[in-house]
Design a protein around this motif. Sequence first.
Motif, short mmCIF file in Angstrom:
data_model
loop_
_atom_site.label_atom_id
_atom_site.label_comp_id
_atom_site.label_asym_id
_atom_site.label_seq_id
_atom_site.Cartn_x
_atom_site.Cartn_y
_atom_site.Cartn_z
N MET A 102 -2.22 80.69 37.96
CA MET A 102 -2.64 79.93 36.80
C MET A 102 -2.13 80.57 35.51
O MET A 102 -1.90 81.77 35.43
CB MET A 102 -4.17 79.84 36.74
N GLU A 103 -2.03 79.73 34.50
CA GLU A 103 -1.74 80.17 33.14
C GLU A 103 -3.03 80.07 32.36
O GLU A 103 -3.96 79.39 32.77
CB GLU A 103 -0.71 79.24 32.49
N VAL A 104 -3.10 80.77 31.22
CA VAL A 104 -4.26 80.65 30.35
C VAL A 104 -3.81 80.31 28.94
O VAL A 104 -2.76 80.76 28.49
CB VAL A 104 -5.12 81.94 30.32
N GLU A 105 -4.62 79.50 28.26
CA GLU A 105 -4.32 79.14 26.88
C GLU A 105 -4.61 80.29 25.93
O GLU A 105 -3.86 80.56 25.02
CB GLU A 105 -5.14 77.90 26.47
N VAL A 106 -5.74 80.96 26.14
CA VAL A 106 -6.18 82.04 25.26
C VAL A 106 -6.20 83.33 26.08
O VAL A 106 -6.96 83.45 27.04
CB VAL A 106 -7.59 81.77 24.68
N GLN A 107 -5.36 84.28 25.70
CA GLN A 107 -5.32 85.57 26.40
C GLN A 107 -6.52 86.42 26.00
O GLN A 107 -6.84 86.53 24.83
CB GLN A 107 -4.02 86.32 26.07
N GLU A 108 -7.16 87.00 27.00
CA GLU A 108 -8.31 87.88 26.81
C GLU A 108 -8.18 89.03 27.80
O GLU A 108 -7.42 88.93 28.76
CB GLU A 108 -9.62 87.14 27.11
N PRO A 109 -8.92 90.11 27.59
CA PRO A 109 -8.89 91.19 28.58
C PRO A 109 -9.41 90.68 29.93
O PRO A 109 -10.33 89.87 29.98
CB PRO A 109 -9.84 92.24 28.01
N GLU A 110 -8.79 91.17 30.98
CA GLU A 110 -9.23 90.78 32.31
C GLU A 110 -10.51 91.52 32.69
O GLU A 110 -10.69 92.68 32.35
CB GLU A 110 -8.15 91.09 33.35
N ALA A 111 -11.37 90.83 33.41
CA ALA A 111 -12.57 91.44 33.96
C ALA A 111 -12.19 92.14 35.26
O ALA A 111 -11.13 91.89 35.82
CB ALA A 111 -13.63 90.38 34.22
N THR A 112 -13.06 93.00 35.73
CA THR A 112 -12.87 93.56 37.07
C THR A 112 -13.74 92.77 38.03
O THR A 112 -14.63 92.02 37.60
CB THR A 112 -13.27 95.06 37.10
#
Length: 165
Positions: A102-112
Motif C-alpha cells: 500500500m501507499e499512504v497519503e500522509v507519511q507518519e512514523p511507523e508503529a511497532t
Amino acid sequence: MGLFTFIKDAGAKIFGIGKTSAEKKAEATAAANAKEANEDRQAEQHLREVVSDLGLEVENLNISIKDDMATVTGKAANQATREKIVLVVGNSAGIASVQDNMEVEVQEPEATFHTVEKGDTLSKIAKNVYGDAMKYPVIFEANKPMLKHPDKIYPGQVLRIPNLD
C-alpha cells in the motif's frame, strides 16, 4: 484362451473412454485448485467488506490471497490506517503473512507490532513498551476499531504499538 493383462491407462488414450490415472489426478488437482481459488476470492471479498465496515479509508483497496499469504494494495489515508488494514488481514484465520504494497497519503512514523501472548493485558504491554501501565489507552485507541474493549485481546493477536513521539 486365458486371462490377458493390459496396461489399463493406455486404453483411454486410444479409445477415448475412461480416464487414465494421470488424467484423474490432473482433474482432481484442477478441481481442488478451482475450489481453493473460489474460497480465496470469497475471503478476499469478505476482508474488503470488513475493512470497509471498520471505516478504514483506503482508495482502490485490493486484497489477494495465495495459499496462506495475503497481498494488500491501495492508497491509505495515513500510516495508522495502513497498519490497521494489515492487522485486519493478518489477524484473520488462515493468513500467515501479509505483503503490504500500500501507499499512504500522509507519511507518519511507523508503529511497532506486538503479538499477544498468554497472560498479556494492554496494561502489561504498555508497562513493557512505555514503562507506564496507565498508558494502555494509547494502545487501545491505536487498535480501534478492531478492538471493541481493552480486555478483549487474545494470544496470537497482533496489535499496533504507536510511538509516543
